[in-house]
Design a protein around this motif. Sequence first.
Motif, short mmCIF file in Angstrom:
data_model
loop_
_atom_site.label_atom_id
_atom_site.label_comp_id
_atom_site.label_asym_id
_atom_site.label_seq_id
_atom_site.Cartn_x
_atom_site.Cartn_y
_atom_site.Cartn_z
N THR A 168 0.89 -1.25 -0.10
CA THR A 168 0.08 0.08 -0.18
C THR A 168 1.01 1.20 0.03
O THR A 168 0.44 2.29 0.02
CB THR A 168 -0.86 -0.10 1.34
N GLN A 169 2.10 1.17 -0.29
CA GLN A 169 2.92 2.19 0.02
C GLN A 169 2.52 2.99 -1.30
O GLN A 169 2.41 2.78 -2.26
CB GLN A 169 4.67 1.80 -0.36
N GLY A 170 2.15 4.55 -0.92
CA GLY A 170 1.99 5.42 -1.76
C GLY A 170 0.68 5.76 -1.88
O GLY A 170 0.22 6.82 -2.25
N THR A 171 -0.31 4.95 -1.18
CA THR A 171 -1.61 5.29 -0.73
C THR A 171 -1.51 6.44 0.28
O THR A 171 -0.84 6.32 1.26
CB THR A 171 -2.42 4.06 -0.14
N VAL A 172 -2.56 7.61 -0.12
CA VAL A 172 -2.57 8.55 0.83
C VAL A 172 -3.57 8.56 1.74
O VAL A 172 -5.02 8.23 1.19
CB VAL A 172 -2.59 9.75 0.14
N THR A 173 -3.31 8.62 3.00
CA THR A 173 -4.25 8.53 3.91
C THR A 173 -4.61 9.73 4.74
O THR A 173 -3.58 10.46 5.10
CB THR A 173 -3.99 7.38 5.15
N SER A 227 -2.28 14.65 5.65
CA SER A 227 -2.33 13.38 4.77
C SER A 227 -0.90 12.67 5.06
O SER A 227 0.17 13.36 5.15
CB SER A 227 -2.55 13.84 3.44
N THR A 228 -0.56 11.45 4.90
CA THR A 228 0.50 10.45 4.96
C THR A 228 0.31 9.53 4.21
O THR A 228 -0.68 9.03 3.29
CB THR A 228 0.64 10.21 6.12
N THR A 229 1.69 8.92 3.63
CA THR A 229 1.54 7.73 2.74
C THR A 229 1.92 6.24 3.64
O THR A 229 2.18 5.38 3.05
CB THR A 229 2.78 7.87 1.66
N GLU A 284 8.17 10.44 6.73
CA GLU A 284 6.95 9.64 7.45
C GLU A 284 7.67 9.32 9.06
O GLU A 284 6.39 9.82 9.70
CB GLU A 284 6.82 8.27 6.71
#
Length: 182
Positions: free
Chosen positions: A23-28, A39-41, A63
């Motif tokens: 899921t690296q790169g998905t923004v939460t 937001s974070t990845t 991060e």
Amino acid sequence: MVVALLACALWPIFAIFPGCATTQGTVTQITNSVGQVTSTTIPRLQQVKAGLWRSGQPHTPQEWAFLKTVLGITNVVKLNEGSEFSDQGALDAGMTLHYFPIDVMEQMKPPGPSDMKMQQILAAMRQPGTLVHCTEGRDRTSLAAAIKRLEDGWSKDAAWAEMKANGYHEFLFGLTACWKRQ
């Protein structure tokens, strides 16, 4: 089918199989304790309760800095093996690292992680400002978070539902055996 299941357990080697991708790169989007949304990845980053967060592996200095400065993380409980990824960024950010690796054999083969190891993990998770993580935040982290939920009064059904919602793989028979002992 069996090859794909084994591949998920050995993600660092076989991340190309469907359902096992990072899921690296998905923004939460995260709301911190003072209501700020950011937001974070970091994969699967979620608040378990006040002062306790769960996620997949943070990778970048940014991060780790986000975890410390925005979320107030000062303690990291690492469940993945050092060969999977490094947590040097946590140490560089001045965080305390608690290392309780749950290896592939513990994940796959009953009885799974020992009750003593799980109690040590829970003890580390009780410290305020803690992040518990593994590589993807699905299996090892879900197990630890679910056992913490039981300790905090959740029903076993509710904790299991949260595990499943976070992508827990039941075919990891060692982790599942550990869960059933709870």
